[in-house]
Design an enzyme around this catalytic site. Structure first.
Site: not given
Ligand code: ARG
Length: 363
Positions: A65, A68, A239, A244
């Site tokens: 992560c 953090r 968030w 991602e």
């Molecule tokens: N990568 C994952 C997604 O696109 C979520 C993982 C957690 N991500 C976060 N920003 N806490 O759904």
């Protein structure tokens, strides 16, 4: 004492709790109490403060992560007393509302009952509280929706859920009161899953792609392990970082696979890899994601800012005398890696035995 045994884990955790809390006092009386309770019942109950601390440190220990820095601010909902599939589902939806917070996303964890000797706790079947359904087209020509949820989508349909015809359809929440037992499904209420339709700041055609994503990534298939106690139903969220969604969920060939379409709309020359049409489409897609969340007033980090925060987190932990184990291949963002400072260094080695931790769920 074997530090990996249940008793060893319990003692190590209680000591860590007292050591790290300013004014935490002497751990010895609590250690004795915990040992006696384990002797008598085979397990022990965390205090609310121990649970909150354990959940926050599990985040701090999450080597993959990048987010953090804010581990101390995790909102911990102690719902260990809540049982029954329906009540669990209701509280998961309440989790989403609290986390969504009108768009100002708050990191939240909801902790349901732990496994006890001979009494396994309920499980949430979904990998995230909100995710889009995906299934193979009847004619065999690719996917409708998110291929990543193919299995869950067929499970939900097998249980009688009727959805899954649209590319962005929120799956129902599946809860098992006993692991491996029957799943009950619950539709996620509309007011619990905020979504953002994607637009581009320069290209008006972008909206026609009909892309969208949900606001809160809430992982629900990891076990929170604290001091030898396992909490298999403990959904948690932070968030989103834009990449991602923009560089993985919507871009991966194994996911929504949108780069070809974006490139076509951009009028790019896709006849050769050397034109870097994929890269150009990828950047525009990521611009759209960041722009749309911003316009919608939903918290989202860009990868430059989040990278810089992560290095601040490491510096802060170093000052406190703690290492920050990190997994380079997960920390470096999937676009423009070398433009971010997290690329240009190595990290403290990851200890898979570190606890408290979020661990992959075992059945
Ligand atoms: N990568 C994952 C997604 O696109 C979520 C993982 C957690 N991500 C976060 N920003 N806490 O759904």
């Amino acid at each position: 004492m074997d530090e990996h045994s249940a008793v060893g884990q319990a003692v190590a955790f209680v000591r860590q709790f007292h050591q790290e809390q300013p004014g935490g006092g002497d751990a010895a009386p609590r250690v004795r109490q915990v040992l006696a309770e384990i002797e008598r019942t085979g397990t022990y109950e965390h205090t609310a403060a121990e649970l909150a601390f354990g959940a926050r440190v599990a985040w701090r220990n999450a080597a993959r992560c990048i987010g953090r820095l804010y581990w101390r601010s995790l909102v911990v909902r102690d719902l260990r007393h809540v049982g029954g599939a329906e009540a669990i589902a209701e509280e998961c939806f309440e989790h989403l509302r609290i986390a969504t917070n009108g768009g100002r996303i708050r990191p939240v964890i909801t902790v349901f009952a732990p496994d006890r000797p001979g009494i396994p706790a309920p499980r949430i079947v979904n990998s995230q509280l909100v995710r889009y359904a995906g299934h193979r087209r009847e004619d065999g020509g690719g996917w409708v929706g998110d291929p990543a949820t193919g299995e869950l989508t067929s499970t939900a349909r097998g249980l009688g859920w009727k959805g899954g015809q649209e590319p962005f359809e929120v799956l129902p929440l599946l809860v098992q009161e006993r692991p491996g037992g029957p799943s009950q499904w619950f539709e996620v209420p509309e007011d619990a899953s905020l979504e953002v339709p994607l637009t581009h700041p320069e290209f008006s055609w972008f909206a026609e792609l009909g892309l969208r994503w949900y606001a809160v990534p809430a992982i629900s298939d990891m076990t929170l392990e604290i001091g030898g106690v396992r909490y298999p139903a403990a959904p948690f969220n932070g968030w989103y970082m834009g990449t991602e969604i923009g560089a993985r969920n919507l871009a991966d060939a194994e996911r929504y696979d949108q780069l070809g379409e974006v490139a076509r709309r951009l009028g790019l020359d896709t006849s050769s890899e050397r034109t870097l049409w994929r890269d150009r489409a990828l950047v525009e897609l990521n611009i759209a994601v960041l722009h749309s969340f911003q316009e919608a007033g939903v918290t989202m980090a860009d990868h430059h800012t989040e990278s810089e925060r992560f290095l601040r987190h490491i510096a802060q932990e170093t000052r406190l005398g703690r290492p920050t184990p990190a997994d380079w291949s997960w920390i470096v963002p999937p676009v423009s890696g070398g433009l971010t400072p997290v690329y240009h260094r190595y990290y403290d080695p990851v200890d898979p035995q570190a606890r408290p931790a979020f661990v992959p769920r075992t059945p």
